[in-house]
Structures are given as C-alpha cells and as structure tokens.
Design an enzyme around this catalytic site. Structure first.
Site, mmCIF file in Angstrom:
data_model
loop_
_atom_site.group_PDB
_atom_site.id
_atom_site.type_symbol
_atom_site.label_atom_id
_atom_site.label_comp_id
_atom_site.label_asym_id
_atom_site.label_seq_id
_atom_site.Cartn_x
_atom_site.Cartn_y
_atom_site.Cartn_z
ATOM 1 N N ASP A 76 107.446 44.612 44.968
ATOM 2 C CA ASP A 76 106.738 43.689 44.077
ATOM 3 C C ASP A 76 107.005 42.241 44.454
ATOM 4 O OD1 ASP A 76 105.108 43.109 41.744
ATOM 5 O OD2 ASP A 76 106.950 42.491 40.732
ATOM 6 N N ILE A 86 118.657 44.277 33.377
ATOM 7 C CA ILE A 86 117.565 45.040 33.974
ATOM 8 C C ILE A 86 118.100 46.268 34.690
ATOM 9 C CG2 ILE A 86 115.697 44.990 35.664
ATOM 10 C CD1 ILE A 86 115.356 42.003 34.996
ATOM 11 N N GLU A 134 105.947 34.389 49.300
ATOM 12 C CA GLU A 134 104.888 34.562 48.307
ATOM 13 C C GLU A 134 104.076 33.273 48.158
ATOM 14 O OE1 GLU A 134 106.583 35.915 44.645
ATOM 15 O OE2 GLU A 134 107.646 37.570 45.596
ATOM 16 N N ASP A 188 128.156 46.173 41.714
ATOM 17 C CA ASP A 188 128.026 44.821 41.171
ATOM 18 C C ASP A 188 129.307 44.078 41.496
ATOM 19 O OD1 ASP A 188 127.133 42.564 39.752
ATOM 20 O OD2 ASP A 188 126.173 43.819 38.231
ATOM 21 N N SER A 202 106.745 41.582 35.205
ATOM 22 C CA SER A 202 106.779 41.157 33.797
ATOM 23 C C SER A 202 105.391 40.968 33.202
ATOM 24 C CB SER A 202 107.558 39.841 33.666
ATOM 25 O OG SER A 202 106.865 38.780 34.293
ATOM 26 N N ALA A 253 113.029 42.416 42.434
ATOM 27 C CA ALA A 253 113.932 41.314 42.079
ATOM 28 C C ALA A 253 113.476 40.016 42.738
ATOM 29 C CB ALA A 253 115.366 41.667 42.474
ATOM 30 N N ARG A 254 113.874 39.795 43.991
ATOM 31 C CA ARG A 254 113.484 38.608 44.734
ATOM 32 C C ARG A 254 113.258 38.968 46.195
ATOM 33 N NH1 ARG A 254 112.372 36.701 40.615
ATOM 34 N NH2 ARG A 254 112.965 34.708 39.664
ATOM 35 N N HIS A 293 103.946 40.701 42.633
ATOM 36 C CA HIS A 293 104.956 40.077 41.760
ATOM 37 C C HIS A 293 104.503 40.142 40.300
ATOM 38 C CE1 HIS A 293 108.408 36.929 41.753
ATOM 39 N NE2 HIS A 293 108.440 37.671 40.660
#
Length: 322
Positions: free
Chosen positions: A264, A162, A269, A181, A290, A239-240, A287
């Site tokens: 998002d 992603i 949540e 990363d 996708s 992401a999270r 969220h």
C-alpha cells in the site's frame, strides 16, 4: 470573507466536510479548497497571525519553514499517525506543540493490512483480472493456486497499536503470531503472540511478514532481510515505503524467493515503480489503508481536539515528542 481577528486555525489540506464544518464553527477556520504547499502556509500565518495550523504531507513543515513562522503559532496538528513530513525538533525548539492522530486510524489500517495479507496469499489481483477479461477458461486442480492463510505464522514488525490490532485479526484467521519491537510488550497486550528480540532472529520463522513501524531514512528491509525470510514467504507493507529497498523486494519477488507481496506504500509516492505493476504476484493499492469515511472524519476530529486543548491552555491530547 476571512476575518483576521477571529480566525484561529488554518486548515492547509483538504479535509472531509464534517471536519471543515466543525473547524469553521469552533475556530472560524480558514479551510483550503486544495492542499497548500509549505511556503504558502508560512505566508498565510504571517499575514493572518493564526495560532494553529492543521497540515498534510504537501504542506509539511521542515526546519526552514518553522523558523519563518510568526510567534503567534502555538500548535501544528497532524490528522494522521505519521509525522515524517515535518521537523518536530525544530518546532519544539520554538515552543510549538506538534500533535498527531495515533488512535484514529488503527482499526481501519489493521483491517486493510489483513486485506493485503489475504489478497497476496490468495492471488486476488490475478483472479480479479481474469474475471474482468471475461474468464472463459476453467481452471484445473493444479492451476492458479494460492497459499492458505490459516495455520501460517505471521511476523509483525512493530507491536504498537496497529501491530497489536493486526495480531488480533490474524489470530481470528487461525494464524500464529510472532513479533519484534524495541522492547517486549507487557504480557497483557501480547495476547499469545511470541516476542523475538531482533528482526534477524524473527525473519526465518515468518511465513508472512507485515511492517508496522514509522518510516526512516535507512530501509529496514534490504536484500539481507528478504533472504532471511523462508522461501515462499509473503511480504506486506501498509506502513511506509521508505522502510523497503524496492530493488531488493523486486529481486525477491522475481527470483521466486517470495511467493507474493501486498503493498500500500512506496518509496516514491505517488510515482510507484512500474516494475511492480507488471508482476502478477503483487497486490497493489495507492496508500489507502485509512481511507474510510469514518476514519478520515475521526482523523480530522482528533486534530481539532488537539487544537482546542492547546488553544484553551490545556495539554495536547496527542503530543509528538520526537
């Protein structure tokens, strides 16, 4: 009517019609009409001895649930890239294969991440509210100004599928891309992006920052990290929610240190911290990165492909190792 001897798959979450139809045809699956909880999944598996389960967040399986599963269960398939709703190590100890769908949602999540970047930079939520309230007032040359995207430096945390897809889109908007990363990507995958060995080193150079790493118990973005971003930076997270200390984010947004944010995902949540809903400089979505018909079908089909492979005695296509 459920035929125990023929049912090879329990689908414990509501899935698109095309996915349900294939599952029923190929596996004589039992497809739930609404998301099952974890213990209902365990009880079903005990009663019907199915060898495969497709689960979701509500039906996530932790160590105690996995310990209670019958020995008939061979695979737990996830129709998402994330698998933080289950204990992979506990499943592996019982010889149960765990799979996910890492490729299915890459493109749509990258599209949505760019939507968040653009919306946060260009004050989309404010403009949209103005129009819904009837407009009625022209704006002058110095009023309601956003910040341009073209020419900005985008920092990407996590340069996997992603992250790399977001980088390509950002470069199409004329953004300079930098990333961090665990290790540097092969040059063939960098496509001109610049690597930083640590988040702390990269943050001062990020005019826009976006996260693309798995969630964890300890927030990645705390007060210290937000302060290392340059004043006027834009923060994006698709992401999270657990990656962010939301108190620190709120402070950065209300103090003027951050220009804006596009969010998002959230720590609690679906009960989002309502303080963010009251801020004009935050673009909020529930969220949905996708959430396209094509991607949700592909997520389900990927899970079914993994089930088919394991039940046929072949290696899983997308095994989760940790």
């Amino acid at each position: 009517m459920l035929e125990n001897h023929r049912t090879r798959l329990l689908i414990a979450r509501k899935v698109p019609t095309a996915v349900a139809n294939r599952a029923e045809t190929e596996f004589h699956a039992f497809v739930t009409e609404s998301d099952m909880d974890s213990w209902s999944v365990v009880d079903f598996c005990k009663k019907h001895e199915v060898p495969a389960i497709l689960i979701g967040k509500k039906s996530g399986l932790q160590a105690e649930h996995i310990a209670a599963l019958p020995s008939t269960v061979k695979i737990i398939a996830n129709a998402s890239a994330g698998f933080d709703h289950m204990d992979v190590a506990a499943a592996r100890e019982r010889g149960i294969v765990v799979t996910n769908a890492p490729d299915a949602l890459t493109e749509c999540t990258a599209d949505f991440s760019m939507l968040l970047v653009l919306a946060a930079c260009r004050r989309a939520s404010e403009y949209e509210r103005i129009m819904r309230n009837g407009w009625g007032k022209s704006f002058g040359m110095t009023e309601m100004l956003g910040t341009r995207v073209n020419g900005k430096t985008l920092g990407i945390v996590g340069f996997g599928r992603i992250g790399r897809a977001v980088a390509k889109r950002a470069q199409g908007f004329g953004m300079r891309v930098i990333y961090t990363d665990i290790s540097r990507a092969p040059a063939s995958l960098e496509n001109g992006a610049t690597f930083y060995a640590s988040l702390d080193e990269m943050l001062p150079h990020c005019q826009v920052l976006t996260l693309h790493v798995p969630g964890g118990g300890v927030p990645l973005m705390t007060k210290k990290e937000f302060q290392r971003l340059p004043k006027g930076a834009v923060f994006v997270n698709a992401a999270r929610g657990g990656l962010v200390d939301e108190d620190a984010l709120y402070e950065a947004l209300t103090s003027g240190h951050l220009f804006s944010a596009g969010l998002d995902v959230y720590r609690n949540e679906p009960n989002v911290d309502q303080r963010f809903a009251e801020l004009d400089n935050v673009f909020l979505t529930p969220h949905m990165a996708s959430a396209t018909m094509e991607t949700r079908d592909q997520m389900g089909f990927t899970a079914l492909d993994n089930v088919a492979a394991v039940l046929d005695g072949r290696a899983a296509l997308n095994p989760v190792s940790s």
